[in-house]
Design a protein around this motif. Structure first.
Motif, PDB file in Angstrom:
ATOM      1  N   ARG A 156       0.827  -1.210   0.000  1.00  0.00           N
ATOM      2  CA  ARG A 156       0.000   0.000   0.000  1.00  0.00           C
ATOM      3  C   ARG A 156       0.860   1.257   0.000  1.00  0.00           C
ATOM      4  NH1 ARG A 156      -3.573  -2.717   3.928  1.00  0.00           N
ATOM      5  NH2 ARG A 156      -2.492  -1.568   5.575  1.00  0.00           N
ATOM      6  N   GLN A 157       1.874   1.262   0.860  1.00  0.00           N
ATOM      7  CA  GLN A 157       2.730   2.445   0.963  1.00  0.00           C
ATOM      8  C   GLN A 157       3.505   2.688  -0.333  1.00  0.00           C
ATOM      9  OE1 GLN A 157       5.042   1.590   4.463  1.00  0.00           O
ATOM     10  NE2 GLN A 157       3.351   1.985   5.865  1.00  0.00           N
ATOM     11  N   LYS A 158       3.996   1.628  -0.933  1.00  0.00           N
ATOM     12  CA  LYS A 158       4.755   1.774  -2.184  1.00  0.00           C
ATOM     13  C   LYS A 158       3.849   2.221  -3.322  1.00  0.00           C
ATOM     14  CE  LYS A 158       8.204  -1.651  -0.784  1.00  0.00           C
ATOM     15  NZ  LYS A 158       8.730  -3.016  -0.980  1.00  0.00           N
ATOM     16  N   HIS A 159       2.598   1.775  -3.316  1.00  0.00           N
ATOM     17  CA  HIS A 159       1.655   2.225  -4.337  1.00  0.00           C
ATOM     18  C   HIS A 159       1.438   3.736  -4.260  1.00  0.00           C
ATOM     19  CE1 HIS A 159       0.499  -1.824  -5.628  1.00  0.00           C
ATOM     20  NE2 HIS A 159      -0.126  -1.222  -6.623  1.00  0.00           N
ATOM     21  N   VAL A 160       1.297   4.260  -3.060  1.00  0.00           N
ATOM     22  CA  VAL A 160       1.108   5.709  -2.909  1.00  0.00           C
ATOM     23  C   VAL A 160       2.288   6.459  -3.510  1.00  0.00           C
ATOM     24  CG1 VAL A 160       0.970   7.595  -1.238  1.00  0.00           C
ATOM     25  CG2 VAL A 160      -0.375   5.516  -0.881  1.00  0.00           C
ATOM     26  N   LEU A 161       3.498   6.021  -3.196  1.00  0.00           N
ATOM     27  CA  LEU A 161       4.700   6.674  -3.714  1.00  0.00           C
ATOM     28  C   LEU A 161       4.787   6.543  -5.241  1.00  0.00           C
ATOM     29  CD1 LEU A 161       7.202   5.381  -1.009  1.00  0.00           C
ATOM     30  CD2 LEU A 161       6.375   7.729  -1.247  1.00  0.00           C
ATOM     31  N   ALA A 162       4.510   5.358  -5.743  1.00  0.00           N
ATOM     32  CA  ALA A 162       4.613   5.123  -7.179  1.00  0.00           C
ATOM     33  C   ALA A 162       3.594   5.947  -7.962  1.00  0.00           C
ATOM     34  CB  ALA A 162       4.433   3.639  -7.487  1.00  0.00           C
ATOM     35  N   LEU A 163       2.378   6.049  -7.443  1.00  0.00           N
ATOM     36  CA  LEU A 163       1.339   6.782  -8.164  1.00  0.00           C
ATOM     37  C   LEU A 163       1.585   8.289  -8.138  1.00  0.00           C
ATOM     38  CD1 LEU A 163      -1.804   4.738  -7.086  1.00  0.00           C
ATOM     39  CD2 LEU A 163      -0.651   4.723  -9.309  1.00  0.00           C
ATOM     40  N   GLN A 164       2.146   8.796  -7.049  1.00  0.00           N
ATOM     41  CA  GLN A 164       2.518  10.212  -7.023  1.00  0.00           C
ATOM     42  C   GLN A 164       3.553  10.510  -8.102  1.00  0.00           C
ATOM     43  OE1 GLN A 164       3.851  10.630  -2.960  1.00  0.00           O
ATOM     44  NE2 GLN A 164       1.812  11.145  -2.193  1.00  0.00           N
ATOM     45  N   CYS A 165       4.540   9.645  -8.209  1.00  0.00           N
ATOM     46  CA  CYS A 165       5.578   9.791  -9.228  1.00  0.00           C
ATOM     47  C   CYS A 165       4.988   9.640 -10.631  1.00  0.00           C
ATOM     48  CB  CYS A 165       6.657   8.738  -8.976  1.00  0.00           C
ATOM     49  SG  CYS A 165       7.977   8.663 -10.211  1.00  0.00           S
TER      50      CYS A 165
END
Length: 238
Positions: free
Chosen positions: A104-113
């Motif tokens: 979940r946390q990595k998805h947030v970072l990836a989608l912001q990028c």
């Protein structure tokens, strides 16, 4: 035609030939580029090499993987045992593993990028975590607004979300926001030696025994691809 004009014409033809050859090479090498409709691909190539989109989206996945792991594990990925560790329970009392939490946390970072990348490189509209309601028998799809989704979840009406789909990224070819040119999902396997793969729907789902990519393509039309830190862009199918 004078000598200078002829030379310019030959140079222009050479440049066009090289550009065409480069595009053909990219299309052969990249599943993402191959999946982009020709009209959109032509618009992209006016400003950037077509494979730049793939490179930068994969870079988003790599960055999210590194930042997510660094929060708990400094400069190393978690082990298989650490991935399986139960770290909390959700509000329904179901266990949440470290793999789920990290994902979940990595998805947030990836989608912001990814949002910044798409603003720069994708020449048409795109949707991020848009939820859709899909009626497979009628082959009808409709959007659910973020406000409506939040209301249903807050009211505990998650049964009304049963059978909906929520891809990470839907890249549209035009202004038809119910049609995908390309559908992309980030996957962060834990441990990172696991193969990234589409989620298979369980027996309680209307799509039982089918995978996300099957339903994404049936509902939205465009090809569905995975993006992961180690393997980059793949179809993710057996």
């Amino acid at each position: 035609m004078d000598t200078e004009t002829a030379a310019k014409a030959r140079h222009a033809a050479y440049v066009a030939e090289q550009a065409s050859a480069r595009a053909a090479t990219q299309a052969m090498a990249s599943p993402l580029v191959r999946a982009i409709p020709p009209a959109v691909l032509a618009l992209m190539q006016q400003d950037h090499d077509a494979d730049e989109l793939e490179k930068q989206l994969v870079a988003c996945a790599v960055q999210a993987e590194q930042l997510g792991n660094a929060r708990y594990f400094e400069n190393r990925p978690p082990t298989r045992q650490e991935c399986a560790e139960v770290v909390e329970q959700d509000r329904c009392g179901k266990p949440v593993t470290r793999a789920m939490q990290l994902g979940r946390q990595k998805h947030v970072l990836a989608l912001q990028c990814a949002e910044e990348v798409l603003k720069e490189l994708w020449p048409a509209p795109f949707s991020i975590e848009q939820r859709y309601r899909f009626y497979p028998n009628a082959r009808v799809v409709e959007t659910i607004s973020p406000r409506e989704e939040a209301r249903l979840i807050a009211d505990g009406c998650t049964e009304e979300l049963r059978g909906t789909i929520k891809p990470d990224l839907v890249l549209h070819g035009d202004r038809n926001l119910l049609q995908s040119a390309l559908t992309l999902d980030f996957k962060f396997p834990c441990p990172d030696t696991n193969r990234p793969q589409w989620t298979e729907y369980g027996s309680n789902s209307p799509y039982a025994d089918q995978s996300q990519w099957t339903i994404y393509e049936k509902a939205l039309g465009g090809q569905a691809l995975l993006i992961s830190p180690r393997t980059g862009v793949t179809k993710g199918r057996p």
